[in-house]
Every structure is written in C-alpha cells, then in structure tokens.
Design a protein around this motif. Structure first.
Motif, mmCIF file in Angstrom:
data_model
loop_
_atom_site.group_PDB
_atom_site.id
_atom_site.type_symbol
_atom_site.label_atom_id
_atom_site.label_comp_id
_atom_site.label_asym_id
_atom_site.label_seq_id
_atom_site.Cartn_x
_atom_site.Cartn_y
_atom_site.Cartn_z
ATOM 1 N N TYR A 198 0.848 -1.196 0.000
ATOM 2 C CA TYR A 198 0.000 0.000 0.000
ATOM 3 C C TYR A 198 0.883 1.245 0.000
ATOM 4 O O TYR A 198 1.667 1.457 0.924
ATOM 5 C CB TYR A 198 -0.908 0.015 1.228
ATOM 6 N N ASP A 199 0.735 2.043 -1.038
ATOM 7 C CA ASP A 199 1.435 3.329 -1.095
ATOM 8 C C ASP A 199 0.550 4.354 -0.388
ATOM 9 O O ASP A 199 -0.490 4.766 -0.919
ATOM 10 C CB ASP A 199 1.682 3.724 -2.551
ATOM 11 N N LEU A 200 0.971 4.773 0.812
ATOM 12 C CA LEU A 200 0.179 5.692 1.624
ATOM 13 C C LEU A 200 0.689 7.123 1.486
ATOM 14 O O LEU A 200 1.841 7.351 1.110
ATOM 15 C CB LEU A 200 0.239 5.284 3.094
ATOM 16 N N PRO A 201 -0.142 8.098 1.862
ATOM 17 C CA PRO A 201 0.343 9.484 1.909
ATOM 18 C C PRO A 201 1.381 9.650 3.015
ATOM 19 O O PRO A 201 1.548 8.778 3.874
ATOM 20 C CB PRO A 201 -0.929 10.288 2.239
ATOM 21 N N ALA A 202 2.080 10.784 3.002
ATOM 22 C CA ALA A 202 3.022 11.104 4.075
ATOM 23 C C ALA A 202 2.267 11.250 5.390
ATOM 24 O O ALA A 202 1.095 11.661 5.415
ATOM 25 C CB ALA A 202 3.758 12.403 3.742
ATOM 26 N N VAL A 203 2.936 10.919 6.499
ATOM 27 C CA VAL A 203 2.225 10.852 7.787
ATOM 28 C C VAL A 203 2.135 12.192 8.520
ATOM 29 O O VAL A 203 1.246 12.372 9.351
ATOM 30 C CB VAL A 203 2.866 9.814 8.736
ATOM 31 N N LEU A 204 3.039 13.130 8.247
ATOM 32 C CA LEU A 204 3.039 14.371 9.022
ATOM 33 C C LEU A 204 2.038 15.431 8.529
ATOM 34 O O LEU A 204 1.422 16.106 9.352
ATOM 35 C CB LEU A 204 4.452 14.971 9.065
ATOM 36 N N PRO A 205 1.831 15.612 7.227
ATOM 37 C CA PRO A 205 0.932 16.695 6.784
ATOM 38 C C PRO A 205 -0.543 16.475 7.128
ATOM 39 O O PRO A 205 -1.261 17.434 7.424
ATOM 40 C CB PRO A 205 1.131 16.722 5.266
ATOM 41 N N THR A 206 -1.033 15.214 7.068
ATOM 42 C CA THR A 206 -2.452 14.930 7.317
ATOM 43 C C THR A 206 -2.575 13.635 8.116
ATOM 44 O O THR A 206 -1.586 12.942 8.360
ATOM 45 C CB THR A 206 -3.235 14.759 5.992
#
Length: 263
Positions: A198-206
């Motif tokens: 699973y390619d997830l979004p970055a964890v810090l922005p959202t």
C-alpha cells in the motif's frame, strides 16, 4: 504391468499439461489474467519513469533486489502479507520507491504482488507506470466500482496495480470507512501467495495514513536525505508505530548508490 504403468504415467503427464504446470515449474511462473486488464508497457517508458527494478542490467536495480530480500525475510518470519509504505513528508520519492519494491517482489516466482495507491490527494502510482486508469480505488470507496474493475497488470508477471484517485475533500474518512476495511481484508486473505503493498500518503501533513495504518501488518518509512530533519523522522516513526515498523529506506542519498535500507 509395464503397459499399465506407462498408461498411468501418460495420464499423469496429460493432467499436468491441462493444468498448465510441470513438476519443475511454479504455478506462479505463467499467470493468465482473465478478469484483470492487461496493459503492455514498453521498456523505454518504464526506464524513462525510473521503474528500473526489473532491469537486471541496471546497477540501481540491485538496491531494490537487496531490499526485496530483506522485506520477504521479515514478512515470512512474521507471517505478514500487507506492507504500508509512507514517508514523513511529501515529495520524497516514496511512491517511486513503492513501485520499484513491488516490481522487485514480483520478479520472484514465489509470490504475486498487488500494489495499491491509497494516496487520495496526490496519487502517482498509475503515472509512474504510464497507465491511464479506467477505474480507481476512489471509485470503489464511493461505491462506483468493484475491486476486480480496478486491477491492472502493467505487463509485468505476477504484478497487479490498483490506481489511486483524487478524493473530493474527505480522504481520511474514506480511508477509515467500512468499504476500505473490507477491501484490505479481502485482498489480504484471498491468495496465500500474495503480498499487498500500500502506497500511503506522508504521515506528518495529514491524518490520512494514520486512518488506515492500523489495518496493515507492517510499515516501511521512506526518508529523503537533505529533506527530512531528525525531528521529523522521529515523529513519523512514532506515529507509524501503531503497526509493526519494518525499518526505513534512505532515498536521494548523496552516495553513489541512491537508496539504502536499514532496520
């Protein structure tokens, strides 16, 4: 007796032919996709888009094959088959790393690989492969498509891609929805030989990645040299610890080999 034995052996060979298998060939070596859309992509396009893990004559590919071995060993020893790939911040090359890891895993005949783009704000997996998706995971989450309609084989044996789509403002809620959880459960248990990336979004922005990370077996953190501070890396590792943290990958390294993996 001899004639009977020969007849039995001939019948056994015939059954093996019908199954499309031989005693020396893995059933995963030749897969015929009946429901999955197949798009043959030229080598030149993949190379241009830096999807190079399948090219044995490219020295950069060895990095991903080494990383693949570490990932497989860790996943098999823990009986895991779902892996999230994320990063502290955007624009760190995370999705390109995810694509190349998926290709490297698919090069082995012992497993199939499903690569799912869960970045509902800026999906890039399809464009990395040069694909023009007809349906995306966003269509599924909105009830407009079934899982089988999303899947595309990009001409690489044992690899299937589920493209991402841009959500209309409620991405974290969609990623924590019952439909998302059902998708993860179904793809996890459907094939024993399958690894799901699973390619997830970055964890810090959202909070998008955190909405779904707890449903994954493990996570891999992609860190970009010169972009992520020590504080950002530590905060990101702390956040993704809601699942098993497999380790980290250093991207955009100033050294000769561009990427490296560490526990």
């Amino acid at each position: 007796m001899f004639r009977l034995q020969k007849a039995l052996e001939k019948a056994k060979e015939k059954r093996a032919e019908i199954r499309g298998n031989t005693p020396h060939m893995s059933p995963l070596e030749m897969i015929n996709y009946s429901q999955t859309r197949v798009v043959e992509l030229p080598r030149e396009l993949l190379e241009k888009n830096r999807i190079i893990a399948g090219f044995y004559n490219d020295p950069r590919a060895q990095v991903f094959r080494t990383l693949r071995t570490k990932i497989i060993q860790k996943m098999r020893s823990n009986n895991w088959n779902t892996l999230a790939i994320t990063s502290p911040s955007e624009e760190g090359g995370k999705s390109l790393i995810a694509c190349n890891i998926a290709v490297a895993l698919a090069m082995e005949v012992n497993q199939t690989v499903l690569l799912v783009d869960l970045n509902l704000r800026n999906p890039t997996v399809a464009s990395n492969f040069g694909l023009q998706p007809e349906k995306t995971i966003y269509d599924y989450l909105k009830g407009r498509a079934q899982p089988a309609e999303l899947m595309v084989n990009p001409g690489i044996e044992r690899l299937v891609v589920v493209p991402g789509g841009v959500a209309e403002g409620n991405s974290s809620e969609l990623l924590s929805s019952p439909r998302m959880k059902a998708f993860i459960r179904e793809t996890k248990k459907r094939y024993k030989s399958r690894i799901v990336i699973y390619d997830l979004p970055a964890v810090l922005p959202t909070d998008d990645a955190l909405s779904v990370l707890g449903d994954m077996d493990a996570a891999l953190l992609v860190v970009s040299e010169g972009q992520n501070t020590r504080d950002e890396i530590e905060r990101a590792r702390d956040l993704i610890s809601i699942t098993n943290v497999m380790g980290s990958v250093l991207n955009k390294s100033s050294e000769k080999v561009a990427s490296s993996a560490q526990e």
